[in-house]
Each structure stands twice: as structure tokens, then as C-alpha cells.
Design a protein around this motif. Structure first.
Motif, PDB file in Angstrom:
ATOM      1  N   GLU A  40       0.872  -1.185   0.000  1.00 39.94           N
ATOM      2  CA  GLU A  40       0.000   0.000   0.000  1.00 39.94           C
ATOM      3  C   GLU A  40       0.898   1.220   0.000  1.00 39.94           C
ATOM      4  O   GLU A  40       1.516   1.545   1.003  1.00 39.94           O
ATOM      5  N   THR A  41       0.990   1.838  -1.153  1.00 39.09           N
ATOM      6  CA  THR A  41       1.883   2.992  -1.300  1.00 39.09           C
ATOM      7  C   THR A  41       1.193   4.307  -0.954  1.00 39.09           C
ATOM      8  O   THR A  41       1.859   5.323  -0.868  1.00 39.09           O
ATOM      9  N   GLU A  42      -0.131   4.249  -0.802  1.00 44.70           N
ATOM     10  CA  GLU A  42      -0.925   5.469  -0.580  1.00 44.70           C
ATOM     11  C   GLU A  42      -0.861   6.418  -1.782  1.00 44.70           C
ATOM     12  O   GLU A  42      -1.204   7.589  -1.665  1.00 44.70           O
ATOM     13  N   GLN A  43      -0.405   5.921  -2.913  1.00 43.31           N
ATOM     14  CA  GLN A  43      -0.350   6.708  -4.155  1.00 43.31           C
ATOM     15  C   GLN A  43      -1.498   6.241  -5.043  1.00 43.31           C
ATOM     16  O   GLN A  43      -1.500   5.092  -5.482  1.00 43.31           O
ATOM     17  N   HIS A  44      -2.455   7.129  -5.296  1.00 46.67           N
ATOM     18  CA  HIS A  44      -3.636   6.704  -6.034  1.00 46.67           C
ATOM     19  C   HIS A  44      -3.877   7.486  -7.307  1.00 46.67           C
ATOM     20  O   HIS A  44      -4.967   7.433  -7.880  1.00 46.67           O
ATOM     21  N   ASP A  45      -2.874   8.181  -7.761  1.00 47.59           N
ATOM     22  CA  ASP A  45      -2.934   8.802  -9.074  1.00 47.59           C
ATOM     23  C   ASP A  45      -2.942   7.674 -10.113  1.00 47.59           C
ATOM     24  O   ASP A  45      -2.313   6.630  -9.895  1.00 47.59           O
ATOM     25  N   ILE A  46      -3.641   7.860 -11.214  1.00 45.59           N
ATOM     26  CA  ILE A  46      -3.726   6.811 -12.227  1.00 45.59           C
ATOM     27  C   ILE A  46      -2.331   6.389 -12.683  1.00 45.59           C
ATOM     28  O   ILE A  46      -2.047   5.198 -12.848  1.00 45.59           O
ATOM     29  N   GLY A  47      -1.432   7.335 -12.871  1.00 45.25           N
ATOM     30  CA  GLY A  47      -0.060   7.005 -13.264  1.00 45.25           C
ATOM     31  C   GLY A  47       0.623   6.130 -12.234  1.00 45.25           C
ATOM     32  O   GLY A  47       1.310   5.157 -12.578  1.00 45.25           O
ATOM     33  N   ASP A  48       0.436   6.445 -10.950  1.00 39.65           N
ATOM     34  CA  ASP A  48       1.031   5.632  -9.884  1.00 39.65           C
ATOM     35  C   ASP A  48       0.454   4.217  -9.897  1.00 39.65           C
ATOM     36  O   ASP A  48       1.187   3.234  -9.757  1.00 39.65           O
ATOM     37  N   ILE A  49      -0.846   4.126 -10.057  1.00 39.25           N
ATOM     38  CA  ILE A  49      -1.509   2.818 -10.105  1.00 39.25           C
ATOM     39  C   ILE A  49      -0.979   2.007 -11.286  1.00 39.25           C
ATOM     40  O   ILE A  49      -0.672   0.819 -11.159  1.00 39.25           O
ATOM     41  N   LEU A  50      -0.830   2.657 -12.438  1.00 42.45           N
ATOM     42  CA  LEU A  50      -0.340   1.946 -13.617  1.00 42.45           C
ATOM     43  C   LEU A  50       1.113   1.509 -13.457  1.00 42.45           C
ATOM     44  O   LEU A  50       1.484   0.405 -13.878  1.00 42.45           O
ATOM     45  N   ARG A  51       1.943   2.336 -12.834  1.00 39.11           N
ATOM     46  CA  ARG A  51       3.332   1.947 -12.599  1.00 39.11           C
ATOM     47  C   ARG A  51       3.404   0.764 -11.627  1.00 39.11           C
ATOM     48  O   ARG A  51       4.200  -0.153 -11.813  1.00 39.11           O
ATOM     49  N   GLU A  52       2.547   0.769 -10.605  1.00 37.56           N
ATOM     50  CA  GLU A  52       2.488  -0.385  -9.700  1.00 37.56           C
ATOM     51  C   GLU A  52       2.006  -1.627 -10.451  1.00 37.56           C
ATOM     52  O   GLU A  52       2.502  -2.733 -10.213  1.00 37.56           O
ATOM     53  N   SER A  53       1.063  -1.447 -11.355  1.00 38.22           N
ATOM     54  CA  SER A  53       0.573  -2.562 -12.177  1.00 38.22           C
ATOM     55  C   SER A  53       1.692  -3.111 -13.052  1.00 38.22           C
ATOM     56  O   SER A  53       1.812  -4.334 -13.232  1.00 38.22           O
ATOM     57  N   LEU A  54       2.503  -2.214 -13.592  1.00 33.67           N
ATOM     58  CA  LEU A  54       3.639  -2.630 -14.405  1.00 33.67           C
ATOM     59  C   LEU A  54       4.588  -3.507 -13.586  1.00 33.67           C
ATOM     60  O   LEU A  54       5.042  -4.551 -14.057  1.00 33.67           O
ATOM     61  N   ASP A  55       4.850  -3.109 -12.354  1.00 26.76           N
ATOM     62  CA  ASP A  55       5.704  -3.907 -11.463  1.00 26.76           C
ATOM     63  C   ASP A  55       5.061  -5.261 -11.169  1.00 26.76           C
ATOM     64  O   ASP A  55       5.739  -6.295 -11.179  1.00 26.76           O
ATOM     65  N   LEU A  56       3.768  -5.257 -10.902  1.00 23.11           N
ATOM     66  CA  LEU A  56       3.037  -6.490 -10.601  1.00 23.11           C
ATOM     67  C   LEU A  56       3.105  -7.457 -11.776  1.00 23.11           C
ATOM     68  O   LEU A  56       3.405  -8.648 -11.606  1.00 23.11           O
ATOM     69  N   GLU A  57       2.862  -6.958 -12.975  1.00 19.83           N
ATOM     70  CA  GLU A  57       2.885  -7.809 -14.168  1.00 19.83           C
ATOM     71  C   GLU A  57       4.295  -8.303 -14.472  1.00 19.83           C
ATOM     72  O   GLU A  57       4.475  -9.441 -14.904  1.00 19.83           O
ATOM     73  N   THR A  58       5.305  -7.474 -14.218  1.00 24.66           N
ATOM     74  CA  THR A  58       6.698  -7.876 -14.439  1.00 24.66           C
ATOM     75  C   THR A  58       7.087  -9.002 -13.490  1.00 24.66           C
ATOM     76  O   THR A  58       7.749  -9.971 -13.892  1.00 24.66           O
ATOM     77  N   THR A  59       6.656  -8.909 -12.247  1.00 23.17           N
ATOM     78  CA  THR A  59       6.931  -9.962 -11.265  1.00 23.17           C
ATOM     79  C   THR A  59       6.251 -11.266 -11.665  1.00 23.17           C
ATOM     80  O   THR A  59       6.863 -12.336 -11.600  1.00 23.17           O
ATOM     81  N   ALA A  60       5.008 -11.174 -12.099  1.00 24.36           N
ATOM     82  CA  ALA A  60       4.283 -12.372 -12.540  1.00 24.36           C
ATOM     83  C   ALA A  60       4.965 -12.993 -13.762  1.00 24.36           C
ATOM     84  O   ALA A  60       5.126 -14.222 -13.832  1.00 24.36           O
ATOM     85  N   LEU A  61       5.380 -12.156 -14.695  1.00 26.20           N
ATOM     86  CA  LEU A  61       6.058 -12.656 -15.892  1.00 26.20           C
ATOM     87  C   LEU A  61       7.319 -13.432 -15.515  1.00 26.20           C
ATOM     88  O   LEU A  61       7.569 -14.518 -16.040  1.00 26.20           O
TER      89      LEU A  61
END
Length: 152
Positions: free
Chosen positions: A80-101
Motif C-alpha cells: 500500500e503505497t498510498e499513491q492513487h494517481d492513475i499514473g502511480d496505479i499503472l506503474r504499480e501494475s507494471l511492477d506487478l505484471e513484471t513480477t508475474a512474468l
């Protein structure tokens, strides 16, 4: 597949299951934190990702049981980064998808030459995760930008 490879595959699949379940929680949380004019399509996209992560977790669990293993009850890291800007959410998603990959590539390496079923599963999931990464990357680009997004 010998017993050591089988256990390594079960461990890798359980790790994937945990990551995907964390994705369900994170994408659900993100969908609740979107505000602004573009909320409806972004929330819909995030909910779709949560649903897909759940399906991926379920498939990994089914393969664990196919191998005679016990599916994990753990959930991967929930940041929980407490960052809820769409860009922040998308960057966290990028990290999540990279880890899964990375986890799917690790599974592929373990099962290569030992199980066509698991090799094909790993390849299919690698394709899906790479397409997700591409989608998120394109969302992070400035309108009109052709270059691949790179975090600074």
C-alpha cells in the motif's frame, strides 16, 4: 518428471498462485481508488484485471493438484503505497505484471523437457503477461508518444 522437478514445479505454481491472488486484491483496491472524468473505463479495466488474476490463480492451483500438491493459502505481497494517481496505479501494475512474468519464466525453465502440459501452460501465460505489460506500457505513454515507457 522426477520427484525433485515435480516439487519445484509445485512450488513455482504455488508462488504464481500467490502472486495472482495478490493481483486480485491489488486490482480490486485500485478500482476503488480511481476518481475523475475517466473513472468508468479505468475501473472497468481494473476489475477485468482482477477477474483475470483470479482465473490465473485458479488455473495454477488446478495444476498444483494435478501434480499431487497442495495449493497454497498464502497471498503474495500487498503493497500500500498510498499513491492513487492513475499514473502511480499503472506503474504499480507494471511492477506487478513484471513480477508475474518472471514467475512464469521460472516455471517454464523448471518444466522444460519434462512436461508438455506445463510447458504450454507457461508459454500461454507468458504471452498473456507480456501482452498485459504492453497494454500498461502504452497507457503510461504520453498521447502521441511512440517510444516505450521507461520508469525513471
Amino acid at each position: 518428471m522426477d520427484a525433485m522437478k515435480k516439487q519445484a514445479a509445485i512450488d513455482a505454481l504455488n508462488h504464481i498462485m500467490e502472486l495472482e491472488l495478490a493481483g486480485v486484491v491489488r486490482y480490486t483496491h485500485y478500482s476503488l481508488m480511481v476518481y475523475g472524468y475517466n473513472r468508468i473505463p479505468i475501473v472497468s479495466w481494473l476489475k477485468g484485471n482482477a477477474d483475470e488474476s483470479l482465473a490465473h490463480a485458479h488455473k495454477a492451483g488446478e495444476l498444483v493438484t494435478l501434480l499431487g500438491g497442495h495449493p497454497s493459502l498464502k497471498i503474495g505481497a500487498l503493497l500500500e503505497t498510498e499513491q492513487h494517481d492513475i499514473g502511480d496505479i499503472l506503474r504499480e501494475s507494471l511492477d506487478l505484471e513484471t513480477t508475474a512474468l518472471s514467475a512464469y519464466y521460472a516455471l517454464q525453465k523448471i518444466v522444460e523437457g519434462n512436461s508438455v502440459l506445463l510447458e504450454e501452460y507457461a508459454r500461454e501465460m507468458i504471452v498473456a503477461e507480456e501482452l498485459h505489460l504492453d497494454e500498461v506500457n502504452k497507457m503510461l505513454r504520453r498521447p502521441g508518444a511512440i517510444e516505450v515507457f521507461a520508469a525513471t
